[in-house]
Design a protein around this motif. Structure first.
Motif, short mmCIF file in Angstrom:
data_model
loop_
_atom_site.label_atom_id
_atom_site.label_comp_id
_atom_site.label_asym_id
_atom_site.label_seq_id
_atom_site.Cartn_x
_atom_site.Cartn_y
_atom_site.Cartn_z
N TYR A 255 0.84 -1.20 0.00
CA TYR A 255 0.00 0.00 0.00
C TYR A 255 0.88 1.26 0.00
O TYR A 255 0.61 2.22 -0.73
CB TYR A 255 -0.90 0.00 1.23
N ASN A 259 1.14 4.14 -3.15
CA ASN A 259 0.78 5.54 -2.93
C ASN A 259 2.00 6.46 -2.82
O ASN A 259 1.83 7.67 -2.60
CB ASN A 259 -0.07 5.65 -1.67
N ASN A 260 3.18 5.91 -2.99
CA ASN A 260 4.42 6.70 -2.94
C ASN A 260 5.35 6.23 -4.04
O ASN A 260 6.35 5.54 -3.79
CB ASN A 260 5.09 6.56 -1.57
N GLU A 377 0.42 1.41 -8.85
CA GLU A 377 -0.50 2.51 -8.56
C GLU A 377 -1.85 1.94 -8.11
O GLU A 377 -2.25 0.86 -8.53
CB GLU A 377 -0.71 3.39 -9.79
N PRO A 378 -2.54 2.68 -7.24
CA PRO A 378 -3.88 2.23 -6.83
C PRO A 378 -4.88 2.47 -7.94
O PRO A 378 -4.78 3.44 -8.69
CB PRO A 378 -4.17 3.11 -5.61
#
Length: 403
Positions: A255, A259-260, A377-378
């Protein structure tokens, strides 16, 4: 035991840290707890709480003053009967804690990890190839974070294939049971007898393989290092605490990287050097184990607040790991940070004995992913799986670009 609010000079909070909305997003509560003071009284549960790093770290390392033997959950074993035989690792103190800890430390020590390293690296590559050859969009929890520990750790312990689907729901209930009897505990209650019976049956000598961690624990009993009555309880500790925590740690790191993206690019530059540090930073940042209780063994004064003998103390590990008094930009996930000293694995003599196993699993999985994946990527909001003790995930939908 009296449930009256002690007449002491301590901030009082009416908040419920086990409310479902707080479990979903604990950060605002934790910030308020840290700001309230070094010790806060939670009147809803008649317990004292610590959310700052300094006090949490000190209490974790002071086993004489803050005992584990009265239980590491809300239930106080001084006055209540535990729902299962207490853990010989988590819920005992010296001298009863010493022999089981020494045996398991040896079983899970450097020699064991050296033997496992090559095979787990290969297993991770096989799993990642299977996932990526079929999909570039998938749930990172189901496909990777849960799949890899369930693929390698039960084999290492030496339990049969049949019934392994019980491991995650059993662990979920164990960690829920450290909190109050709420809807999360009630959710797992109908299967407690069934799951406990299955787990206990896996801890017997005749069920375990001849070369796994479990067999080594029984061999220690044969040598007299522990008793034969202790052996199955130590094996049980592996099965109850060795899977869910790692699954959530791996989910946290995936996760974090999704997100980074700049952090993922940094890891790919040198995964062999950065994977373990990145995992520790994810454990600090997300704290898969959010809380543990201790019990005061005498009247203990902390910053002007007296915690009376026999009172439960709730330590917020996740809050300590985001305490700005200890960490610069604590809400930022940064793999260039030195995360050593975080309390995500506990601290002191009860510190997680399997943490190096978890780090090896993370290193193997991240190395395999980094070899094939350029970007993560989400593609939809991640969803939480609520637990009274764990920071857990239901799903983390991601898209990857292959290199």
């Amino acid at each position: 035991m009296s449930t009256a609010v002690p007449t002491i000079d301590a901030p009082v909070s009416h908040a419920d840290p086990f409310a479902l909305d707080v479990l979903h997003d604990p950060l605002p509560f934790q910030s308020a707890l840290r700001d309230a003071g070094p010790v806060v009284y939670l009147d809803r549960y008649d317990v004292f709480a610590m959310g700052r790093y300094e006090q949490v770290h000190a209490a974790l390392t002071d086993w004489q003053g803050f005992q584990s033997a009265a239980g590491v959950g809300l239930s106080n074993f001084r006055y209540e009967t535990p729902w299962r035989p207490p853990s010989l690792l988590l819920e005992t103190d010296p001298p009863h804690h010493d022999a089981p800890r020494a045996v398991l430390s040896k079983v899970l020590g450097p020699r064991a990890l050296t033997k496992l390293r090559t095979s787990w690296m290969v297993d991770a590559e096989i799993l990642v190839d299977q996932v990526l050859d079929e999909h570039t969009e998938f749930d990172a929890v189901r496909a990777l974070a849960a799949a890899f520990p369930l693929r390698v750790f039960p084999d290492a312990v030496g339990i049969p294939d049949s019934g392994r689907e019980n491991l995650l729901p059993y662990g979920d209930h164990v960690f829920n049971a450290f909190g109050p009897v709420n809807s999360l505990v009630e959710r797992g209650a109908p299967r407690v007898v069934e799951m406990s019976g299955w787990v206990n049956s896996q801890c017997t000598r005749d069920v375990l393989s001849e070369d796994g961690f479990g067999a080594q624990i029984w061999a220690a009993a044969d040598r007299g290092d522990i008793t034969h009555e202790q052996a199955p309880l130590i094996v049980r500790s592996l099965l109850s605490a060795g899977v869910d925590t790692t699954v959530n740690g791996l989910a946290a790191i995936l996760y974090a990287f999704a997100n980074n993206p700049l952090q993922w690019a940094r890891l790919r530059e040198n995964p062999s050097a950065l994977a373990k540090t990145a995992f520790d930073e994810a454990v600090r940042w997300e704290s898969p184990v959010q809380t543990f209780f201790r019990t005061a063994t005498s009247d203990i004064e902390i910053e002007g607040t007296v915690i009376p003998d026999g009172r439960k103390v709730l330590m917020f590990l996740g809050s300590a790991n985001r305490d700005p008094r200890r960490w610069a930009d604590p809400d930022v996930f940064d793999i260039s940070r030195n995360p050593s000293g975080h309390v995500g694995y506990g601290m002191g003599i009860h510190q997680c004995v399997g943490q190096h196993v978890a780090r090896l699993e993370a290193e193997a999985l991240l190395t395999a992913i980094a070899a094939r994946v350029e970007t993560i990527e989400p593609i939809a909001p991640a969803t939480r799986h609520l637990n009274n003790t764990l920071r857990s995930w239901e799903s983390i939908p991601i898209r990857v670009t292959l290199s």
